[in-house]
Scaffold this motif. Structure first.
Motif, PDB file in Angstrom:
ATOM      1  N   THR A  44       0.837  -1.201   0.000  1.00 55.04           N
ATOM      2  CA  THR A  44       0.000   0.000   0.000  1.00 55.04           C
ATOM      3  C   THR A  44       0.869   1.246   0.000  1.00 55.04           C
ATOM      4  OG1 THR A  44      -1.714  -1.175   1.241  1.00 55.04           O
ATOM      5  CG2 THR A  44      -1.828   1.224   1.256  1.00 55.04           C
ATOM      6  N   ILE A  45       1.938   1.221   0.760  1.00 53.56           N
ATOM      7  CA  ILE A  45       2.833   2.386   0.836  1.00 53.56           C
ATOM      8  C   ILE A  45       3.540   2.591  -0.508  1.00 53.56           C
ATOM      9  CG2 ILE A  45       4.958   3.274   1.896  1.00 53.56           C
ATOM     10  CD1 ILE A  45       4.038   1.983   4.510  1.00 53.56           C
ATOM     11  N   LEU A  46       3.991   1.514  -1.136  1.00 54.74           N
ATOM     12  CA  LEU A  46       4.710   1.633  -2.389  1.00 54.74           C
ATOM     13  C   LEU A  46       3.804   2.101  -3.514  1.00 54.74           C
ATOM     14  CD1 LEU A  46       7.015  -1.513  -2.259  1.00 54.74           C
ATOM     15  CD2 LEU A  46       7.641   0.868  -1.883  1.00 54.74           C
ATOM     16  N   LYS A  47       2.523   1.769  -3.479  1.00 58.85           N
ATOM     17  CA  LYS A  47       1.597   2.200  -4.505  1.00 58.85           C
ATOM     18  C   LYS A  47       1.281   3.687  -4.373  1.00 58.85           C
ATOM     19  CE  LYS A  47      -0.836  -2.140  -5.178  1.00 58.85           C
ATOM     20  NZ  LYS A  47      -2.106  -2.834  -5.057  1.00 58.85           N
ATOM     21  N   ALA A  48       1.426   4.195  -3.189  1.00 57.92           N
ATOM     22  CA  ALA A  48       1.037   5.579  -2.973  1.00 57.92           C
ATOM     23  C   ALA A  48       2.056   6.521  -3.469  1.00 57.92           C
ATOM     24  CB  ALA A  48       0.862   5.851  -1.481  1.00 57.92           C
TER      25      ALA A  48
END
Length: 111
Positions: free
Chosen positions: A107-111
């Motif tokens: 989720t963090i990397l997609k943001a």
């Protein structure tokens, strides 16, 4: 004959005076008995009131102790259920920890 009649009247008057004295004496005795009966009644009332208080106190103690035991039992049951739920949650967290970390990182990397 007048002396005989007067003597009888005097005798009757003396008898009536004696009866009046006896009546006064009985009236006094009845008054004393009423006072004694009143004192005895008040004493019995106090004794019965004290016994009633003792009985009520004992009954209240029994009821309080029963309620306390029930509350302690329910408290222990709730505590056990809480510990069981906590263990279940910890188990779920531990078994899914790697998946949660991957999801957070994703989720963090997609943001």
């Amino acid at each position: 004959m007048a002396d005989v009649a007067e003597s009888k009247v005097t005798g009757i008057i003396k008898s009536l005076n004696g009866l009046e004295d006896d009546l006064d004496s009985l009236t006094g005795k009845v008054g004393d008995m009423k006072k004694q009966l009143n004192v005895k009644t008040l004493s019995e009332i106090d004794t019965l009131l004290e016994k009633t208080r003792e009985m009520a106190t004992k009954e209240a103690e029994v009821m309080i102790n029963a309620a306390k035991e029930k509350a302690n039992s329910e408290s222990a049951k709730i505590s056990q259920e809480g510990d069981s739920k906590l263990a279940e949650i910890e188990s779920n967290v531990n078994s899914n920890f790697d998946d949660m970390v991957k999801h957070v990182v994703s989720t963090i990397l997609k943001a």
